[in-house]
Structures are given as C-alpha cells and as structure tokens.
Design a protein around this motif. Structure first.
Motif, mmCIF file in Angstrom:
data_model
loop_
_atom_site.group_PDB
_atom_site.id
_atom_site.type_symbol
_atom_site.label_atom_id
_atom_site.label_comp_id
_atom_site.label_asym_id
_atom_site.label_seq_id
_atom_site.Cartn_x
_atom_site.Cartn_y
_atom_site.Cartn_z
ATOM 1 N N VAL A 1 -56.349 -22.310 -22.083
ATOM 2 C CA VAL A 1 -55.760 -21.199 -22.847
ATOM 3 C C VAL A 1 -54.758 -20.378 -21.688
ATOM 4 N N ASP A 2 -53.492 -20.435 -22.032
ATOM 5 C CA ASP A 2 -52.703 -19.456 -21.390
ATOM 6 C C ASP A 2 -51.565 -18.892 -22.150
ATOM 7 N N VAL A 3 -51.349 -17.802 -22.064
ATOM 8 C CA VAL A 3 -50.186 -17.173 -22.980
ATOM 9 C C VAL A 3 -49.098 -17.612 -22.843
ATOM 10 N N ALA A 4 -48.576 -18.217 -21.660
ATOM 11 C CA ALA A 4 -47.328 -18.801 -21.287
ATOM 12 C C ALA A 4 -47.166 -20.258 -21.915
ATOM 13 N N VAL B 1 -63.007 -18.262 -16.032
ATOM 14 C CA VAL B 1 -62.142 -17.155 -16.409
ATOM 15 C C VAL B 1 -61.337 -16.617 -15.153
ATOM 16 N N ASP B 2 -60.131 -16.783 -15.076
ATOM 17 C CA ASP B 2 -59.369 -16.494 -13.924
ATOM 18 C C ASP B 2 -58.241 -15.587 -14.233
ATOM 19 N N PRO B 3 -58.133 -14.423 -14.545
ATOM 20 C CA PRO B 3 -57.229 -13.694 -15.086
ATOM 21 C C PRO B 3 -56.283 -13.199 -14.119
ATOM 22 N N GLY C 1 -42.259 -21.504 -10.481
ATOM 23 C CA GLY C 1 -43.822 -21.540 -10.732
ATOM 24 C C GLY C 1 -44.088 -20.219 -10.012
ATOM 25 N N GLN C 2 -45.223 -19.764 -10.444
ATOM 26 C CA GLN C 2 -45.820 -18.455 -9.988
ATOM 27 C C GLN C 2 -46.315 -18.444 -8.582
ATOM 28 N N LYS C 3 -46.013 -17.286 -7.964
ATOM 29 C CA LYS C 3 -46.094 -17.206 -6.415
ATOM 30 C C LYS C 3 -45.162 -18.100 -5.687
ATOM 31 N N LEU D 1 -48.118 -22.862 -6.683
ATOM 32 C CA LEU D 1 -49.681 -22.894 -7.029
ATOM 33 C C LEU D 1 -50.519 -21.797 -6.538
ATOM 34 N N PHE D 2 -51.596 -21.642 -7.157
ATOM 35 C CA PHE D 2 -52.674 -20.554 -6.716
ATOM 36 C C PHE D 2 -53.500 -21.444 -5.814
ATOM 37 N N LEU D 3 -52.993 -21.438 -4.600
ATOM 38 C CA LEU D 3 -53.833 -22.337 -3.701
ATOM 39 C C LEU D 3 -55.295 -21.865 -3.177
ATOM 40 N N HIS E 1 -62.721 -23.598 -5.170
ATOM 41 C CA HIS E 1 -63.278 -23.416 -6.587
ATOM 42 C C HIS E 1 -62.974 -24.455 -7.541
ATOM 43 N N ARG E 2 -61.756 -24.824 -7.796
ATOM 44 C CA ARG E 2 -61.602 -26.076 -8.489
ATOM 45 C C ARG E 2 -62.261 -27.222 -8.152
ATOM 46 N N ARG E 3 -62.860 -27.442 -6.766
ATOM 47 C CA ARG E 3 -63.508 -28.681 -6.578
ATOM 48 C C ARG E 3 -64.946 -28.388 -6.656
ATOM 49 N N ALA F 1 -51.834 -22.159 -26.440
ATOM 50 C CA ALA F 1 -50.888 -21.132 -25.993
ATOM 51 C C ALA F 1 -51.082 -19.778 -26.746
ATOM 52 N N THR F 2 -52.059 -18.721 -26.153
ATOM 53 C CA THR F 2 -52.358 -17.735 -26.900
ATOM 54 C C THR F 2 -52.776 -16.663 -25.904
ATOM 55 N N ASP F 3 -53.324 -15.275 -26.356
ATOM 56 C CA ASP F 3 -53.703 -14.483 -25.510
ATOM 57 C C ASP F 3 -55.241 -14.711 -25.346
ATOM 58 N N ALA F 4 -55.759 -14.770 -24.129
ATOM 59 C CA ALA F 4 -57.169 -15.167 -23.620
ATOM 60 C C ALA F 4 -58.111 -13.902 -23.995
ATOM 61 N N PHE F 5 -57.774 -12.969 -24.086
ATOM 62 C CA PHE F 5 -58.606 -11.626 -24.349
ATOM 63 C C PHE F 5 -59.160 -11.617 -25.698
ATOM 64 N N LEU G 1 -59.995 -20.044 -19.124
ATOM 65 C CA LEU G 1 -59.211 -19.141 -19.912
ATOM 66 C C LEU G 1 -57.916 -18.534 -18.639
ATOM 67 N N PHE G 2 -56.782 -18.426 -19.003
ATOM 68 C CA PHE G 2 -55.852 -18.049 -18.053
ATOM 69 C C PHE G 2 -55.667 -19.293 -17.183
ATOM 70 N N SER G 3 -55.356 -20.517 -17.822
ATOM 71 C CA SER G 3 -55.444 -21.817 -17.195
ATOM 72 C C SER G 3 -54.272 -22.014 -16.227
ATOM 73 N N TYR G 4 -53.147 -21.297 -16.493
ATOM 74 C CA TYR G 4 -51.849 -21.542 -15.687
ATOM 75 C C TYR G 4 -51.481 -23.242 -15.902
ATOM 76 N N ASN G 5 -51.229 -23.944 -14.893
ATOM 77 C CA ASN G 5 -50.746 -25.211 -15.263
ATOM 78 C C ASN G 5 -52.030 -26.148 -15.304
HETATM 79 N N1 SAH Z 1 -56.564 -20.563 -12.857
HETATM 80 C C1 SAH Z 1 -55.211 -20.666 -12.436
HETATM 81 C C2 SAH Z 1 -54.309 -19.506 -12.375
HETATM 82 C C3 SAH Z 1 -54.365 -18.366 -13.351
HETATM 83 S S1 SAH Z 1 -53.015 -17.236 -12.838
HETATM 84 C C4 SAH Z 1 -55.051 -21.668 -11.302
HETATM 85 O O1 SAH Z 1 -56.204 -22.095 -10.748
HETATM 86 O O2 SAH Z 1 -54.016 -22.125 -11.193
HETATM 87 C C5 SAH Z 1 -53.071 -16.344 -14.367
HETATM 88 C C6 SAH Z 1 -52.365 -16.882 -15.576
HETATM 89 O O3 SAH Z 1 -53.038 -16.159 -16.693
HETATM 90 C C7 SAH Z 1 -51.034 -17.156 -15.567
HETATM 91 O O4 SAH Z 1 -50.779 -18.373 -15.841
HETATM 92 C C8 SAH Z 1 -50.450 -16.261 -16.781
HETATM 93 O O5 SAH Z 1 -49.504 -16.694 -17.630
HETATM 94 C C9 SAH Z 1 -51.893 -16.154 -17.643
HETATM 95 N N2 SAH Z 1 -51.833 -14.818 -18.658
HETATM 96 C C10 SAH Z 1 -51.539 -13.520 -18.246
HETATM 97 N N3 SAH Z 1 -52.150 -12.976 -19.244
HETATM 98 C C11 SAH Z 1 -52.742 -13.384 -20.075
HETATM 99 C C12 SAH Z 1 -53.219 -13.577 -21.233
HETATM 100 N N4 SAH Z 1 -53.353 -12.227 -21.902
HETATM 101 N N5 SAH Z 1 -53.889 -14.285 -22.087
HETATM 102 C C13 SAH Z 1 -53.807 -15.784 -21.789
HETATM 103 N N6 SAH Z 1 -53.228 -15.844 -20.311
HETATM 104 C C14 SAH Z 1 -52.337 -14.813 -19.792
#
Ligand code: SAH
Length: 375
Positions: free
Chosen positions: A237-240, A281-283, A187-189, A192-194, A199-201, A265-269, A215-219
């Motif tokens: 929405v997450d690119v991965a 929005v959590d890039p 997983g990233q880091k 989890l993004f602990l 903020h999730r709460r 699964a796409t580019d959030a930008f 946007l940038f939802s990760y898991n």
């Molecule tokens: N909000 C998440 C953490 C986000 S981490 C949480 O609470 O757990 C940032 C995420 O952005 C990663 O999962 C990564 O895959 C994704 N990401 C990076 N560049 C992106 C892009 N251009 N479009 C969409 N997702 C992207």
C-alpha cells in the motif's frame, strides 16, 4: 587559513566533537567551502572545520588542520574500508553518511556501478572534483551522479552526471540477493531507502506462511522480501501510483508473480486490510519542525490504533523521524496498539549509516517488532 573565534558557550560542545557551529556561535567569515581553524576566546585552537552558509556556519571536521582535499581522501578511505562490514550478496549501500563518517553534509550512496552524491551542505560543492577523484578508483564505480533536491543547497529536480557515462534510467541492484530497481534521477532520496536493508532481511525471515500487509511500501522492498521469505500473500500500500507500479516490477524481477499478491495505491492511514498476520508500517517522516512532535506522536498513535484493528499477530513498525526519540515514538506506538502486545525486537541504523556519538541528532531510525499476546 582563516582563524575564527567561537563564542564562549560554543567552545564546550565543539571541543566535545559536536559537528555543527551555528552562525551565532562564531565570529568572522570565510568563503563557503574554505577550511577554517576554530579558536576559543583566548586564541587556542579547539577544532578545524569547513565554512558553510546558512544556519550552520561551520561544519566541524576534527582537531587536526589538514587541507580539505587531503581530509576528504582520508575520511572517504576510512569509510570505504568499513563498508566491508556490509554483509551478504549486496551491491548497494551508503558509502558516506555525513557526520557519522566525519564529513557532515556529504552523502554518497552506491547502486551497483553507480555512485550517487547528495549534498546537504553547500560547502562540499567546490570540492566535488576531489570527491569524484577519490571515489572512482576506490570503489571501482563507472559513474558518479549528483542528485539535487536539498532545499538550501540545490532545490531543483533531477541531477547531473559528474563523471562517467550517463546512468541508465533504471539501475538494478542486489540487496542480500534480492533484486531491486532504482531510479537514481527521480526516486526518493537518492533512489532507495538503504537504511532499511537489515530490516528487510528480518522481514524475509518473519514473513514465512503469513498474510502480510506492507503500509507505505514505496517500491516494495519489504514486500518482495516478505514474498521471497514465503509469505502466503503480500499487499503493498502506497499513496504514490508510480511507487506501486515499481513494486509490481520488483516482484517480477525476483521471479515472483505479482498477480498472486495485491497492490493498492491509496492512503495507508485509512486503508482497511483483511485480517493480517504481519503488518509492516514504515511511514515517511511525519514532522521536521521541533514543535510539531506532538502532532507526529498523535499521527503515530492513530495509525497504530487503526493497524491494531486488522493485525492479528505481528506488527513490524519503523520511524525515520529524527525529532522523536526512540522512547517517545515507542510510547506513541504502544498507546496506539493498546494493551495486550509484547515488544519483541528493537533496532536502528545499520553499519553503513554510522552516527557520530557527539551528534545524537543524527540518530533517527527506529524499528520494532510487536506481537499480540494471547487473549
Ligand atoms: N518502506 C519503504 C520506504 C517507505 S518511504 C522501503 O523500505 O523502501 C515512505 C513512503 O510512504 C513513500 O513511498 C510515500 O509515497 C508513501 N506515503 C506517504 N504518505 C502516504 C500515505 N498517506 N499513505 C500511503 N503512503 C504514503
């Protein structure tokens, strides 16, 4: 014990508690991981630290000279005693946050019965045995796993089990009662993004009856929180692709039907969403280089300009870019959103991510809620 002399202009910051001594700020050398006394130019002790390698030559640990194992025991114990402040039905949090817990470069995260250690400094490597000896009985963990992947320390994939049985590929943890799957090996880091727990709460409370885009939802942590909070429909929405697959699984784990929601699964930008009541929005950190902060600001601005085209009511936005101060980040967000919005909430790191006050560089997390004003 080695005694190293600080350069004249390093004495001040170190005396005031700054946790780093750069290699040109000190004369002399010691072994990586060795405790060192730091003296001023007249030979008086200013601080005590641990010798590192690379740009940071010494991690400053305090004033008193203590054998490193004893110091580790005391600091980890203190950190652990404060984790009682993490509220709710939660078995996942940061046990040690580096400089903020007086142990610069050492990060330990708890995922239920599994502790994950990540070293941002080579200095701790030879003390891993002590670290595990302290952590296991104190936390009651079954397994301590070391995760690799930090450039200057252990630039490789995966990790290794330091003690206890091999951790499962997927560990399920609870955060304020919400279940989340964690892949500690990949997983990233550390998984989890602990740092976003509180903020999730908040999102869980703010999402009720709303159409939500994450946007940038990760898991899907924010997404599941929104759905549990009664969102009408949540789009993640997450690119991965792998992150999106895990987001679906996290919905199922919480008794939510993924088919009632959307996963893209796409580019959030550039993603164009339907008109949405709450956009999260959590890039990822958009820059590491000091000079690139103008580029990061431009990226935040254009991202929020785009979000404002479909956000009808609330935007909850975050930044983990240490290089941008809260003010400069908010400026970029405001410029992107344009006029006609109100700032409703601001916050940063949670209690399990303390930041040493002499180390403002450690402050990186920013989170804010904006609401569209009536037209
Ligand atoms: N909000 C998440 C953490 C986000 S981490 C949480 O609470 O757990 C940032 C995420 O952005 C990663 O999962 C990564 O895959 C994704 N990401 C990076 N560049 C992106 C892009 N251009 N479009 C969409 N997702 C992207």
């Amino acid at each position: 014990m080695k005694r190293l002399t600080l350069t004249a202009d390093t004495v001040g910051p170190v005396g005031r508690g700054h946790p780093w001594v750069y290699h040109d700020g000190v004369h002399g050398k010691a072994e990586v991981g060795e405790g060192v006394e730091l003296l001023d130019t007249r030979g008086k002790r200013v601080a005590y630290g641990i010798f590192d390698e690379g740009t940071i030559a010494v991690r400053v640990l305090g004033r008193d000279v203590l054998p490193i194992p004893e110091l580790l025991r005391a600091r980890l114990k203190l950190a652990w005693s404060r984790r009682a402040l993490v509220a709710g039905d939660t078995d996942t949090f940061r046990v040690c946050n580096g400089e903020g817990d007086g142990l610069g470069g050492l990060v330990v995260d708890r995922y239920g019965e599994v502790l994950v250690v990540r070293l941002y400094s080579k200095a701790w490597e030879r003390h891993l045995g002590t670290i595990v000896d302290v952590l296991m009985p104190m936390t009651g963990a079954r397994t301590v796993f070391r995760r690799f992947g930090v450039g200057r320390v252990d630039d490789k994939q995966g990790g290794e089990t330091l003690r206890g049985p091999e951790p499962a590929d997927v560990v399920v943890v609870k955060e304020h009662g919400m279940k989340l799957l964690v892949r500690v090996r990949e997983g990233q880091k550390t998984g989890l993004f602990l740092d976003q727990r509180e903020h999730r709460r908040l999102i869980r409370e703010w999402a009720s009856e709303r159409v939500v885009v994450n946007l940038f939802s990760y898991n899907g942590g924010f997404s599941v929180a929104a759905a549990l909070g009664g969102a009408k429909r949540v789009t993640s929405v997450d690119v991965a692709e792998a992150a999106i697959a895990d987001a679906r699984e996290n919905f199922r784990l919480n008794g939510l039907d993924p088919s009632a929601h959307a996963f893209v699964a796409t580019d959030a930008f550039t993603y164009v969403a339907e008109p949405s009541d709450l956009v999260i929005v959590d890039p990822p950190s958009l820059t590491h280089a000091a000079k690139a902060d103008t580029a990061a600001r431009a990226a935040y601005k254009s991202l929020h300009r785009h979000v404002a085209t479909y956000a009808t009511d609330l935007v909850a936005t975050s930044s983990c870019t240490a290089r941008l101060t809260g003010e400069r980040w908010e400026e970029a967000v405001r410029e992107g959103l344009g006029g006609g919005w109100a700032s409703m909430h601001r916050s940063g790191e949670p209690v399990d991510h303390p930041v040493a006050i002499a180390h403002p560089e450690g402050r990186y997390l920013k989170f804010a809620l904006y609401g569209r004003l009536g037209r």
